[in-house]
Write an enzyme that holds these catalytic residues in place. Structure first.
Site, PDB file in Angstrom:
ATOM      1  N   GLY A  85      20.250  57.543  76.218  1.00 58.79           N
ATOM      2  CA  GLY A  85      21.063  57.528  75.011  1.00 58.79           C
ATOM      3  C   GLY A  85      20.392  58.264  73.875  1.00 58.79           C
TER       4      GLY A  85
ATOM      5  N   ARG B 283      11.433  68.874  66.502  1.00 55.67           N
ATOM      6  CA  ARG B 283      10.885  69.829  65.527  1.00 55.67           C
ATOM      7  C   ARG B 283       9.376  69.703  65.432  1.00 55.67           C
ATOM      8  NH1 ARG B 283       9.640  69.043  60.070  1.00 55.67           N
ATOM      9  NH2 ARG B 283       9.866  70.881  58.696  1.00 55.67           N
ATOM     10  N   ALA B 284       8.879  68.467  65.377  1.00 58.13           N
ATOM     11  CA  ALA B 284       7.437  68.249  65.254  1.00 58.13           C
ATOM     12  C   ALA B 284       6.694  68.749  66.487  1.00 58.13           C
ATOM     13  CB  ALA B 284       7.162  66.759  65.040  1.00 58.13           C
TER      14      ALA B 284
ATOM     15  N   ARG C   8      21.897  61.050  81.536  1.00 57.12           N
ATOM     16  CA  ARG C   8      21.255  60.166  82.506  1.00 57.12           C
ATOM     17  C   ARG C   8      21.387  60.835  83.872  1.00 57.12           C
ATOM     18  NH1 ARG C   8      23.318  56.543  78.683  1.00 57.12           N
ATOM     19  NH2 ARG C   8      21.755  55.036  77.959  1.00 57.12           N
TER      20      ARG C   8
ATOM     21  N   ASP D 131      13.224  52.943  77.971  1.00 56.02           N
ATOM     22  CA  ASP D 131      12.411  52.537  79.121  1.00 56.02           C
ATOM     23  C   ASP D 131      12.777  53.287  80.398  1.00 56.02           C
ATOM     24  OD1 ASP D 131      14.878  51.324  79.387  1.00 56.02           O
ATOM     25  OD2 ASP D 131      14.106  49.293  79.601  1.00 56.02           O
TER      26      ASP D 131
ATOM     27  N   THR E   3      15.235  54.969  70.827  1.00 55.54           N
ATOM     28  CA  THR E   3      16.374  54.128  71.190  1.00 55.54           C
ATOM     29  C   THR E   3      16.736  53.278  69.990  1.00 55.54           C
ATOM     30  OG1 THR E   3      17.078  52.220  72.506  1.00 55.54           O
ATOM     31  CG2 THR E   3      14.719  52.557  72.294  1.00 55.54           C
TER      32      THR E   3
ATOM     33  N   ASP F 249      18.135  50.485  69.907  1.00 55.25           N
ATOM     34  CA  ASP F 249      18.051  49.037  70.157  1.00 55.25           C
ATOM     35  C   ASP F 249      16.722  48.416  69.732  1.00 55.25           C
ATOM     36  OD1 ASP F 249      20.589  49.097  71.169  1.00 55.25           O
ATOM     37  OD2 ASP F 249      19.996  48.945  73.272  1.00 55.25           O
TER      38      ASP F 249
ATOM     39  N   ASP G  94      14.126  47.972  71.536  1.00 51.52           N
ATOM     40  CA  ASP G  94      13.874  46.993  72.600  1.00 51.52           C
ATOM     41  C   ASP G  94      12.614  47.260  73.422  1.00 51.52           C
ATOM     42  OD1 ASP G  94      14.787  49.292  73.811  1.00 51.52           O
ATOM     43  OD2 ASP G  94      16.307  48.300  75.038  1.00 51.52           O
TER      44      ASP G  94
ATOM     45  N   MET H  74      25.474  46.948  68.612  1.00 46.24           N
ATOM     46  CA  MET H  74      24.791  47.207  69.871  1.00 46.24           C
ATOM     47  C   MET H  74      23.541  46.326  69.998  1.00 46.24           C
ATOM     48  SD  MET H  74      25.194  51.302  70.491  1.00 46.24           S
ATOM     49  CE  MET H  74      26.729  51.959  71.130  1.00 46.24           C
TER      50      MET H  74
ATOM     51  N   ARG I 270      22.461  44.772  73.717  1.00 39.47           N
ATOM     52  CA  ARG I 270      22.834  43.842  74.790  1.00 39.47           C
ATOM     53  C   ARG I 270      21.688  42.897  75.151  1.00 39.47           C
ATOM     54  NH1 ARG I 270      27.103  43.926  77.879  1.00 39.47           N
ATOM     55  NH2 ARG I 270      27.650  45.988  77.117  1.00 39.47           N
TER      56      ARG I 270
ATOM     57  N   LEU J   9      35.236  33.672  49.390  1.00 39.84           N
ATOM     58  CA  LEU J   9      36.456  34.380  49.778  1.00 39.84           C
ATOM     59  C   LEU J   9      36.360  35.105  51.111  1.00 39.84           C
ATOM     60  CD1 LEU J   9      37.422  35.937  46.328  1.00 39.84           C
ATOM     61  CD2 LEU J   9      38.380  33.895  47.421  1.00 39.84           C
TER      62      LEU J   9
ATOM     63  N   GLU K  21      26.332  42.744  71.017  1.00 38.48           N
ATOM     64  CA  GLU K  21      27.200  42.915  72.178  1.00 38.48           C
ATOM     65  C   GLU K  21      26.611  42.203  73.393  1.00 38.48           C
ATOM     66  OE1 GLU K  21      27.433  47.037  73.252  1.00 38.48           O
ATOM     67  OE2 GLU K  21      25.270  47.272  73.408  1.00 38.48           O
TER      68      GLU K  21
END
Length: 319
Positions: A11, A21-22, A72, A103, A125, A127, A129, A169, A171, A214, A222
Site C-alpha cells: 500500500g 527523493r532522499a 503487491r 511488513d 504504512t 497503519d 503497525d 483504517m 484492521r 448537540l 475497521e
C-alpha cells in the site's frame, strides 16, 4: 556500492516520495547510480527499471503516493518469480536495494537478503503497525486527514443533533483511531486492542445528550465491528439518530505533513548510508526521535505495543 535500486511495495503512504527523493539525491551525491524499480516487486521481476537523476525527483517532496508506483506481487512469492527477480538484479548490476513498505515488503527484502542481495527496509504504512519503530512514514498524514474529516462531520452532526460513526483504517492496529480520536475530541474510540462494549458507548451518548450536547463522534477502526450494525444498535438503545461515514482510501492520499516529510528524508538518507557502510538485511526506524537500524528479522518479530495510557487519557477527556 556503485549501483543501488529503490522500490515501493504494498500500500502507498504519504511521504514515500520524500523518501525516494532522499535516496536518489543521497546516492547521486555519493557518486552512485540510482535505479528506480517500477511497481514494486513486479517491476523487479519484469525488468521495469529506469535510472534516476536529480531532475527525476524534483518537486515531489510535497506529493502523496509514489512516483515509481507500487503493487503487491504474488509471483514474487514463488520460487520462479524470485529467480526472475534475481536475474534482473544481476542484469542491471544492482549492488543493493532500498525497499519502502510494510511488513509484507520487508519479508520480500529479507528473502532477497538471504539470497545474497544487500537490502535495507524503510517503514511506510499509514497503519503505524510495525512494532520496532515509534512511527511509520505516512501515519501522521493519515491522522491529519481523519481529524480534518472529523471537523467537517462534526459541523453537520451538530446541525442535525446526530451521532456519527467514522470508520478509519487499521484492521489490526488501532493507532489511527486512537490518535485521530484524541485529536478530534471523539466521545468514543473503538480499536481492535480493546474489547467493544456497546453499552458503554451508548451510556456516553446519553450522558452527552442529557447535558445538552448537540452531536457525538465515534471513531471505529475497521474490522472491529460492522459500522452499520453498530449504528443500528446505538439507535435502538438510545433513540439517537446515528449516521456512518467510511473514510476509506482518502486516508492514504494527500500532501504529506511536515513531520512525515522530515522523517522520510532522514530515513532515506540513513538507508543509503547503511548500504555504503556495507550493512545489509536491516530496517531503518525511529526511536525517541533518533534514526536507527535493526536487523530485518528482528524488526518483523517485534510485537506492536498499543498505547494503553494514551487510550485511558482519551477516555477521561471525553467525559
Amino acid at each position: 556500492m556503485k549501483t543501488i535500486g529503490i522500490l515501493t511495495s504494498g500500500g502507498d503512504a504519504p511521504g514515500m516520495n520524500a523518501a525516494i527523493r532522499a535516496v536518489v539525491r543521497t546516492g547521486i551525491f555519493n557518486k552512485m547510480k540510482v535505479m528506480a524499480v517500477k511497481q514494486g516487486y513486479n517491476g523487479l521481476i519484469n525488468g521495469d527499471i529506469d535510472e534516476m537523476n536529480l531532475s527525476s525527483v524534483a518537486d515531489i517532496i510535497h506529493r502523496g503516493g509514489t512516483i515509481i508506483r507500487t503493487a503487491r506481487s504474488e509471483e514474487f512469492m514463488t520460487e520462479k518469480g524470485l529467480k526472475k527477480a534475481l536475474n534482473v538484479i544481476d542484469v542491471f548490476g544492482i549492488d543493493g536495494l532500498i525497499i519502502l513498505g510494510g511488513d509484507g515488503s520487508f519479508r520480500g527484502a529479507q528473502t532477497l537478503n538471504e539470497r545474497g542481495i544487500a537490502c535495507v527496509g524503510i517503514p511506510c504504512t499509514i497503519d503505524n503497525d510495525m512494532g520496532y519503530t515509534d512511527y511509520t512514514i505516512g501515519f501522521f498524514t493519515a491522522v491529519e486527514t481523519v481529524v480534518d474529516a472529523i471537523s467537517k462531520i462534526r459541523d453537520t452532526s451538530a446541525s442535525h443533533g446526530r451521532a456519527n460513526i467514522i470508520e478509519v483504517m487499521g484492521r489490526r492496529c488501532g493507532d489511527i483511531a486512537l490518535y485521530s480520536g484524541m485529536a478530534g475530541g471523539a466521545e468514543s474510540i473503538i480499536v481492535p486492542e480493546e474489547e467493544l462494549d456497546v453499552d458503554k458507548v451508548c451510556k456516553r451518548l446519553i450522558q452527552g445528550r442529557n447535558r445538552g450536547k448537540l452531536h457525538s463522534i465515534i471513531i471505529l477502526a475497521e474490522g472491529v465491528g460492522n459500522a452499520y450494525e453498530l449504528s443500528k444498535s446505538i439507535e435502538e438503545k438510545t433513540d439517537i439518530e446515528t449516521r456512518v461515514t467510511i473514510l476509506g482510501h482518502i486516508q492514504r492520499g494527500g500532501t504529506p505533513t511536515a513531520f512525515d516529510r522530515i522523517v522520510a528524508s532522514r530515513m532515506g538518507f540513513k538507508a543509503v548510508e547503511l548500504l555504503m557502510e556495507g550493512k545489509s538485511g536491516v530496517a531503518v526506524g525511529i526511536k525517541e526521535n533518533k534514526i536507527y537500524s535493526i536487523p530485518l528479522e528482528e524488526a518483523l518479530n517485534v510485537e506492536k505495543a498499543f498505547d494503553e495510557k494514551m487510550f485511558d487519557i482519551a477516555r477521561v477527556l471525553s467525559i
